[in-house]
Every structure is written in C-alpha cells, then in structure tokens.
Design a protein around this motif. Structure first.
Motif, mmCIF file in Angstrom:
data_model
loop_
_atom_site.group_PDB
_atom_site.id
_atom_site.type_symbol
_atom_site.label_atom_id
_atom_site.label_comp_id
_atom_site.label_asym_id
_atom_site.label_seq_id
_atom_site.Cartn_x
_atom_site.Cartn_y
_atom_site.Cartn_z
ATOM 1 N N GLN A 1 0.828 -1.191 0.000
ATOM 2 C CA GLN A 1 0.000 0.000 0.000
ATOM 3 C C GLN A 1 0.871 1.253 0.000
ATOM 4 N N PHE A 2 0.339 2.327 -0.570
ATOM 5 C CA PHE A 2 1.054 3.597 -0.565
ATOM 6 C C PHE A 2 0.064 4.708 -0.873
ATOM 7 N N GLY A 3 0.433 5.913 -0.512
ATOM 8 C CA GLY A 3 -0.348 7.085 -0.902
ATOM 9 C C GLY A 3 -1.709 7.219 -0.258
ATOM 10 N N GLY A 4 -2.009 6.440 0.768
ATOM 11 C CA GLY A 4 -3.278 6.582 1.459
ATOM 12 C C GLY A 4 -4.440 5.856 0.835
ATOM 13 N N ASN A 5 -4.452 5.693 -0.495
ATOM 14 C CA ASN A 5 -5.583 5.039 -1.161
ATOM 15 C C ASN A 5 -5.151 4.006 -2.189
ATOM 16 N N SER A 6 -3.850 3.836 -2.421
ATOM 17 C CA SER A 6 -3.370 3.022 -3.527
ATOM 18 C C SER A 6 -2.660 1.767 -3.039
ATOM 19 N N ALA A 7 -2.612 0.761 -3.911
ATOM 20 C CA ALA A 7 -1.954 -0.494 -3.563
ATOM 21 C C ALA A 7 -1.608 -1.256 -4.832
ATOM 22 N N VAL A 8 -0.550 -2.058 -4.741
ATOM 23 C CA VAL A 8 -0.151 -2.979 -5.805
ATOM 24 C C VAL A 8 -0.014 -4.362 -5.172
ATOM 25 N N SER A 9 -0.564 -5.385 -5.812
ATOM 26 C CA SER A 9 -0.610 -6.719 -5.218
ATOM 27 C C SER A 9 -0.173 -7.780 -6.207
ATOM 28 N N LEU A 10 0.450 -8.829 -5.665
ATOM 29 C CA LEU A 10 0.786 -10.033 -6.421
ATOM 30 C C LEU A 10 0.154 -11.212 -5.695
ATOM 31 N N ILE A 11 -0.632 -12.003 -6.423
ATOM 32 C CA ILE A 11 -1.373 -13.111 -5.825
ATOM 33 C C ILE A 11 -1.098 -14.386 -6.603
ATOM 34 N N ASN A 12 -0.933 -15.498 -5.867
ATOM 35 C CA ASN A 12 -0.755 -16.800 -6.512
ATOM 36 C C ASN A 12 -1.571 -17.840 -5.759
ATOM 37 N N THR A 13 -2.321 -18.660 -6.503
ATOM 38 C CA THR A 13 -3.028 -19.793 -5.917
ATOM 39 C C THR A 13 -2.519 -21.075 -6.547
ATOM 40 N N ASN A 14 -2.546 -22.149 -5.755
ATOM 41 C CA ASN A 14 -2.012 -23.421 -6.228
ATOM 42 C C ASN A 14 -2.843 -24.563 -5.640
ATOM 43 N N VAL A 15 -3.261 -25.486 -6.484
ATOM 44 C CA VAL A 15 -3.988 -26.679 -6.049
ATOM 45 C C VAL A 15 -3.232 -27.897 -6.556
ATOM 46 N N ASN B 1 -4.435 -0.877 -7.658
ATOM 47 C CA ASN B 1 -5.548 0.039 -7.365
ATOM 48 C C ASN B 1 -4.923 1.397 -7.063
ATOM 49 N N LEU B 2 -5.064 2.339 -7.982
ATOM 50 C CA LEU B 2 -4.307 3.580 -7.935
ATOM 51 C C LEU B 2 -5.241 4.786 -7.921
ATOM 52 N N VAL B 3 -4.968 5.724 -7.000
ATOM 53 C CA VAL B 3 -5.785 6.925 -6.852
ATOM 54 C C VAL B 3 -4.877 8.145 -6.902
ATOM 55 N N ASN B 4 -5.307 9.198 -7.609
ATOM 56 C CA ASN B 4 -4.460 10.388 -7.719
ATOM 57 C C ASN B 4 -4.425 11.157 -6.403
ATOM 58 N N LYS B 5 -3.558 12.152 -6.313
ATOM 59 C CA LYS B 5 -3.308 12.825 -5.035
ATOM 60 C C LYS B 5 -4.493 13.636 -4.549
ATOM 61 N N ASN B 6 -5.405 14.023 -5.440
ATOM 62 C CA ASN B 6 -6.583 14.774 -5.025
ATOM 63 C C ASN B 6 -7.780 13.868 -4.729
ATOM 64 N N ASN B 7 -7.592 12.548 -4.819
ATOM 65 C CA ASN B 7 -8.659 11.580 -4.534
ATOM 66 C C ASN B 7 -9.877 11.780 -5.418
ATOM 67 N N THR B 8 -9.637 12.101 -6.674
ATOM 68 C CA THR B 8 -10.746 12.332 -7.589
ATOM 69 C C THR B 8 -10.780 11.333 -8.747
ATOM 70 N N TYR B 9 -9.668 10.656 -9.023
ATOM 71 C CA TYR B 9 -9.627 9.686 -10.113
ATOM 72 C C TYR B 9 -8.974 8.392 -9.634
ATOM 73 N N ARG B 10 -9.489 7.294 -10.124
ATOM 74 C CA ARG B 10 -9.013 5.973 -9.702
ATOM 75 C C ARG B 10 -8.830 5.083 -10.925
ATOM 76 N N VAL B 11 -7.737 4.305 -10.908
ATOM 77 C CA VAL B 11 -7.466 3.311 -11.945
ATOM 78 C C VAL B 11 -7.301 1.958 -11.272
ATOM 79 N N ASP B 12 -8.034 0.965 -11.761
ATOM 80 C CA ASP B 12 -7.908 -0.414 -11.275
ATOM 81 C C ASP B 12 -7.485 -1.300 -12.436
ATOM 82 N N THR B 13 -6.460 -2.109 -12.199
ATOM 83 C CA THR B 13 -6.019 -3.043 -13.230
ATOM 84 C C THR B 13 -5.826 -4.431 -12.618
#
Length: 819
Positions: A409-423, A440-452
């Motif tokens: 997490q960083f910037g108060g509203n943003s985060a980058v994650s790596l996930i792995n599942t295995n069966v 999950n990325l949010v700009n510094k004014n908390n008005t725009y968000r990008v999710d990938t």
C-alpha cells in the motif's frame, strides 16, 4: 510449487500507472493526547474512575452524512476521553441526548439495526488504509470490523474486547476496553496512531465524526485524527486458544447417528504485525444452510461462504478474485465410469483435514497473506443392482490448496498486489495454478481511480496438455464530486480457468462498458439523498472474434428527507439481435431480440415499528414469433415487536411465461424448449435477544419452482435460430425436462456468551427436498408431496471457550506474588 508468470507488457503497463499516481494531500488533523492510567478503569458504564479525571477529551463532532459540517446542540453533544496502560486502551464517552428519542434495538453481534451507536476507529500504522473498528450500540451490543479501501468494511472479523453501557437522564455513557492483542502494531518510540470517533443518531440516520470527513472524495481513512502519547507500550504475546466440543445427533429416513467432536482453533501473533490462524480438526457442522435454487442456466450454482474460518480475516485473499473458499471441501471433482446396472453413492462434500492462514502488514504498508488447507481422500461407493456387490472408487484424492498474497500500500488510497493460488492433487488428478498482478491507484486529489488486473491460469489435467489462459481488467473512474463517470474493459481468453480455487463463471470475453452518475451529498428540497446513473455495455467473444451482446439502461435511487423512506427505478434495454453463446452448452449462439426490462422498489423507514420492502420487475421481447413476458414481485414486511424481538417475512413470486432455453440433450444434440416457469419463495426470519449475551434465532425458507415445457421441442441451427423440423417432443426424448422442485429448511438456534469470547450454541435443523415431473400439481399438492419425503433432523450443541495467554500469565503472576 508456486509459479509466477506475467508477460513483459503487463509489467510495463503497471510501472507506468504507478509512475503517474502521486501521493495523498496532507490533511489538517485534530490531535488527541493520551495519558497513562495508574489504575485501569472498571468497565461498567460509569465515568467515575481516576483514569478519567485528568484525561484529555475529544469533542466538537461534525456531521458528514446526510449533511456536511453541521454540529449538534449542547444537549446532544459528544465528549470522549481516552487512557491506556500496559495492557489496553480505554475509551469513555458521554453521549448527551434525550433518552426518549434514542433508539436501542437489541440485535445479534455485528448487526447494525435500529440502534444508536458509538464507534472507535484505530489505525496503529497511521497509513489511512488499515483501520480497526470497535462499535458499541446504545443497547449494549458490540460490533467490530477491519476496513481498507480495497475491500471496504469486513464485519466477519471478530475480536474479544469489553464494553459497558449506561442509559442516563441526559443521554448514554459507554466505556470500552480494547486489549492490545486485538490490534497489530510494532514496538515504536513516540508512536503516532490514526484515530477517529464516530456517532450515529439512528432516528434521523445522521452520522458525525470527531475529525471532519469529506464524503465527496476519498475514503474515510484519509480523515483520521492523530493519537499522541502512547509511550512505552510493548506489543503483547498474541496467543488465543479456542478449544471446542460439538455433539451432533442426526436422523434421516429412520436412521439415527450421533457424533462427539473435539477440536481447537488457534490465533498466534508470530510477530508484532503478523498473525497465524489455524483450525485443528475442523468442525463446520453449524454452518448455515445454503439457499438452494433450481438452476436452469449454463453456469454452476454458487453459495456464500458460511464457515467462520474462511470468512474471518480473509481481506487480503480477496485481492485479484482468485480465491473462492467454497472450493475447499466442495463436491468431489472426480467422475466414475459405471457399468450396466450400477448405481453410485457419491459424497456431497470433502472433509477438510486442517487449515492455516498467516496474514499481516508492516509499518511501511507491506501486507503478506498465506493460506493453506488440506482435504482428505474421498471415495464413492458403486453398487451392482443385480448382484449387490460393491466397490469403491476415489473421486477426490488427498489435495492441498494454498494462496499467497503480497500487497504493497502507498499514498493513502493506492496499492499494488501479487497473488498466486495453487492446487495440488495426488494421483492422476488435475493440478492448477493461477497468478494475478493487481493495482488500485488513486491520484493525489482523490478524484480519479485506476484499477487493473492481469491474471494468468495454468491447468495440468495429467491426461491432457498444460493449458495456459490469460485475463485482464482495466477500469478508469472519476470518484470525486457530484458528477462521476468511468469506463472499463474485461478480457479473458478461452483457456482462462481459475475454478480449482477461484470462481470464474465464464471466459472467452472481450467486454467494454461505460457509465456516468450524479449524486448529492447534502439534503436538497424533499430529498435526503439521491443518485441517478446510466450505463452502456458492449460484449464480444475472443474466439471467434464476434459480437455477442449489447445493452444500456439507467437507475435512480432516492431517500426522502422527512420520512427517510427510499425508492428507486431501473431500466435495461438490449436492442437488436443478441447472441447467447453459452445457453446451448456447445458454443453455438442462441439468438433473441429486443429485450426490455424495467422495475422499481420501495423501502420504508426501518425505524418504524412496521416497515416494508416492495420490489417489482417486468420484462419482454419484441421479436417475431415470441410471446415472452416475465415479472416478479417481492413483498417483505418487517415488524419490530419491541427492542428485543424482530420478525421479517418475505414472499417472492417470479414468473417467466414463453421463455426459451436449453431443456435436455439427445444424441449429443442440445434440445431447446419453450417453457413457463413459476417460482414461489416463502421465508421467515426472527430474532429474540434477551440481552447482548443471550439470543434466539429462527430462519425458515420454503422454495417451490415448476418448469412446464410445450409439447413440441426445438433443435438449434448453426445460425442461432430454433427449428421444430427434427420432430422432438416430450414423448420421444430420453429425459422429460418438466420439473417440480421444492425445498424446505428450518434453522432454530440459541446462543449464550457465558464468558467473554466463550459461547454455548444449540442448533436444531430440519430439511426436506423434492424433485419430480409432477408439474400439474398446484402449490398445496406440491407441499403435500414434499411432506411425504424423508425429513432430515439435526441437533447440534457446541461449546467453545476463549483462552487468552496474557490472562493466564496474569493469573500465574498474581499467584506467585501472593505466595
């Protein structure tokens, strides 16, 4: 073995997105100094302890919902004091009010009903993202949760802490003890914690906070105040034991079985910020019934997780959508080839042998989660109906499920994650692996968000080649202000498959969507709030690259200012030819044209003794040769008999006349039919709470569904149209598709919290099930037939005790000092 495979273009895209996102603007934050208590206050709802005499207090609460920035009069003000010692943080709040106006309905734990509440929010990392919430209602009941921008508020998380409430002439008083074992924090010098206090006046549904909150942008975590002065505190040894015993008596079709189970759940803080949860000899016998429905569609029927181990503290594991916990211990995955005259008895579920999860987050925002579960080898019994001989076949081998999540997490509203599942399954059964990179990325004014999301699956079916699939998601949204908009794109190729440990109902998609909305954040005219939005979706297949579906529509929802009643409308239009490539089960399209549906709902104010929810929808097709009309209606009255007893009844009618869809299969050919379907669902839920520690609960549900096909049936042409030229009808197909389906469930429970964190739970259940072709039976006749089926009766008694290692140490230390 864990495998992480992501294409280079994905890494470049993620790097670019992180580069363009700034940090959060600094906020003006209120500060509160905390003083050490020489003696811990007695948690009795009376602020007469020495710990409160010199304590600083927080006041000046301001409204953030439905209005913004308003204050209360002096006789409805809020004053909060806070103190601490080596074991816990203590909060005392005087909530001034007129007791005649207050609402104090008793409910089950974590149930936000018709009751005023006071909430303490703590964030030891002061990172604006990872909050722990402790809520006390004016009824004396508790609620707790963890919250962050990625998952919202997770109320499945439970901790053991103490509180007490006193109703007084000029309001109510609450005292809270929050042990350090309920929080995760490192040893710090001169720490600064994030803190917030919230108060709710239920009669007008208004919310106030100590540090002002701006609901028009950002998340609430950005608006915390700061707690100073927590000096010389040490993170405790966080070891909690939950030994339990469950006695089960089950009777079905004249056969009675009994069982006595023992086990233990463990929570251990292996570091200051990381906790290990383990269930040793798992027991999920008191998990609730699933609300089974008749599934005529091409996709599997799924149910919500109800096993506590898999619902509590799994916020990290929800990242990337790769984890669906019902896969663990679900139906066996293997099939058996039957000889002539053989029948099979296949278990409905696989036993979970053990499960552990490790999760936590460092001061710098790095979160790590790991979950591992092992399920046992499971057999099916095959019986020869002529000779009576039996044999066993493995339908699920010993299997290991795990998921690993790394989230920064960083910037108060943003985060980058790596996930792995295995069966990994032993023997000649399939193995599976999936990986996701999420931002999950949010700009510094908390008005725009990008999710990938960039996701890759690998499935090894042993007898087939390794299949690798790919999926992606890109979503851009304006998330601040009254007017908001966004667009998104979802992609999944034909080989993308995460269903060994995740849930993905369909792949082969290349979908585009856009939406826009307008909402108010302060009352206007006669409305407390309203929101109107419009949307448009365009869908294609990946292989073949062709058009599939197109729709647009809108929604409106509002709450009145005077009565606090809500209402809404919706419209959905699918113009022109629509191509359903999944109904046929063989990849050929099924065409329908010009579908339109609309609906509305009314929800009256739950604060009243009698309230009601009403929902209605209707739909049709404008297509030559079709006479489809669908409608459904739901009526749900609720009666708050008094502050202890709440009854909610629901009646749902659903009718689809002239519908067409898959009916059966003949000579490997999908057979379609025109059908009339009617569904009636009756349910009743009742809760009686003697006090915050004793409660009775009732859940009843009867589901009745009939599907009647026209005599002449269709086959599907390659061009997507239906024809009766093949001559199929109800008399010459192998399986009659007409269905009369009915289920009946009753859950009656009693719960007693006899010691802090320790419970006695008694649960009685019965269940009935019927499935036949008697579609001409009416409701009464179908109900009589259902009652002729064997009833499953289950009685279980569970005793769970909470043991805190710190408490044991204190007792030993006290005894040693005394001696």
């Amino acid at each position: 073995m864990l495998r992480f495979i992501l294409p280079k273009r994905s890494l470049l895209l993620l790097s670019f997105l992180i580069f363009v996102v700034g940090t959060v603007n600094s906020q003006d934050k209120k500060k509160l100094n905390i003083l050490r208590a020489e003696k811990a206050p007695k948690i009795d709802g009376k602020l007469n302890d020495t710990a409160w005499r010199n304590a600083d207090f927080a006041t000046g609460f301001v409204e953030f919902e439905p209005g913004i920035g308003n204050t209360r009069s002096q006789d409805e003000r809020t004053e909060v004091k806070i103190s601490y010692d080596d074991r816990a943080i203590y909060v005392g709040a005087y909530l001034y009010d007129d007791p005649e106006k207050m609402m104090s309905q008793l409910t089950a734990r974590d149930n936000f009903a018709q009751s005023d509440f006071f909430m303490v929010v703590l964030n030891p990392n002061n990172d604006s993202q990872n909050d722990t919430q402790f809520t006390v209602f004016s009824s004396g009941q508790q609620a707790d949760a963890i919250a962050n921008p990625s998952i919202g508020t997770d109320r499945s998380w439970n901790a053991v802490w103490r509180s007490a409430v006193q109703i007084v002439d000029d309001g109510w008083i609450v005292e809270i003890e929050i042990p350090y074992r309920t929080l995760r924090f490192p040893e710090q010098e001169n720490p600064v914690w994030g803190i917030q206090f919230r108060r709710n006046y239920r009669r007008e549904r208004s919310n106030y906070s100590w540090n002002p909150i701006d609901p028009t942008k950002g998340t609430e975590g950005l608006y915390h105040g700061e707690l100073l002065g927590l000096n010389d505190i040490q993170p405790p040894v966080r070891l909690n034991l939950y030994p339990f015993s469950t006695a089960i008596l089950d009777e079905f079709n004249g056969e009675t079985t009994s069982e006595l189970r023992f086990g233990m759940d463990v929570k251990y803080g292996i570091t200051d910020n990381f906790t290990l949860d383990a269930t040793l000899i798992p027991d999920f016998s008191q998990a609730g019934f699933d609300n089974i429905v008749l599934n005529l569609g091409p996709f599997e029927q799924t149910f919500q997780e109800q096993r506590q181990f898999f619902t509590e503290g799994v916020d990290l594991f929800s990242k990337g959508g790769l984890f669906f916990s019902r896969r663990i211990g679900n139906d066996p995955t293997g099939d058996v080839d039957l000889n002539d005259n053989e029948i099979i008895n296949k278990p409905d579920e696989v036993n979970v042998l053990n499960a552990v999860k490790l999760s936590g987050r460092t001061k710098k925002g790095l979160g790590v989660g790991f979950l591992n579960a092992i399920t046992e080898k499971t057999y099916a019994t095959i019986t020869d109906t002529n000779t009576g001989e039996q044999r066993e076949e493995v339908v699920e081998p010993l299997a290991n499920y795990n998921i690993l999540v790394v989230d920064q997490q960083f910037g108060g509203n943003s985060a980058v994650s790596l996930i792995n599942t295995n069966v990994t399954r032993s023997g000649e059964f399939r193995d599976a692996n999936a990986t996701a990179l999420v931002a999950n990325l949010v700009n510094k004014n908390n008005t725009y968000r990008v999710d990938t999301e960039l996701r890759m699956s690998n499935v090894n079916d042993q007898n087939e080649d390794l299949e690798t699939g790919f999926s992606s998601l890109f979503r851009f949204r304006k998330v601040g202000g009254n007017f908001r908009y966004g667009f998104d794109h979802q992609y999944a190729d034909t080989k993308f498959d995460i269903n060994d440990m995740g849930l993905n109902l369909r792949n082969n998609r290349n979908d585009f969507g856009a939406d826009a909305s307008y909402q108010i954040f302060e009352p206007q005219g006669r409305l407390n709030s309203y929101r109107i939005n419009g949307f448009i979706n365009y869908r294609r297949l990946v292989d073949p690259s062709t058009f599939s579906r197109f729709n647009f529509g809108g929604r409106y929802r509002a709450t009145t200012r005077k009565g606090l009643d809500s209402y809404g409308f919706r419209l959905n239009v699918e113009p022109g030819k629509q191509y359903d490539f999944f109904e046929s089960r063989d990849g050929r399209p099924f065409i329908f044209e010009n579908a339109v549906s609309l609906g509305g709902n009314i929800s009256t104010n739950y604060n009243r003794v009698f309230a009601v929810d009403i929902r209605a929808n209707m739909g049709t097709l404008f297509e030559d040769g079709r006479d489809l009309f669908t409608y459904d209606f739901e009526f749900q009255p609720r009666v708050r008999v008094n502050d202890q007893l709440l009854l909610v009844y629901s009646l749902n009618f659903n009718f689809r006349n002239g519908d067409r869809g898959y009916a059966t299969r003949e000579n490997s050919e999908p057979i379609f039919g025109e059908r009339n379907r009617q569904r009636v669902i009756n349910s009743l839920r009742g809760n009686y709470n003697f006090d915050p520690f004793h409660s009775l609960g009732l859940v009843f549900r009867h589901y009745w569904d009939t599907v009647i096909y026209d005599y002449d049936l269709f086959t599907l042409l390659d061009n997507g149209r239906l024809t009766k030229a093949s001559g199929y009808n109800l008399d010459n197909v192998s399986n009659n598709p007409n269905i009369n389906f009915s289920t009946w469930n009753i859950d009656l429970s009693y719960s007693w919290q006899f010691v802090q964190g320790s419970f006695l739970t008694i649960l009685y259940r019965n269940q009935l099930f019927s499935n036949d072709e008697n579609v001409n039976d009416n409701f009464s006749e179908s109900l009589d037939l259902l009652f002729e089926q064997p009833v499953q009766h289950t009685l279980s008694v569970r005793l769970q005790y909470f043991i805190d290692w710190q408490g044991i140490k204190s007792v030993f230390k006290k005894n040693k000092t005394t001696s």
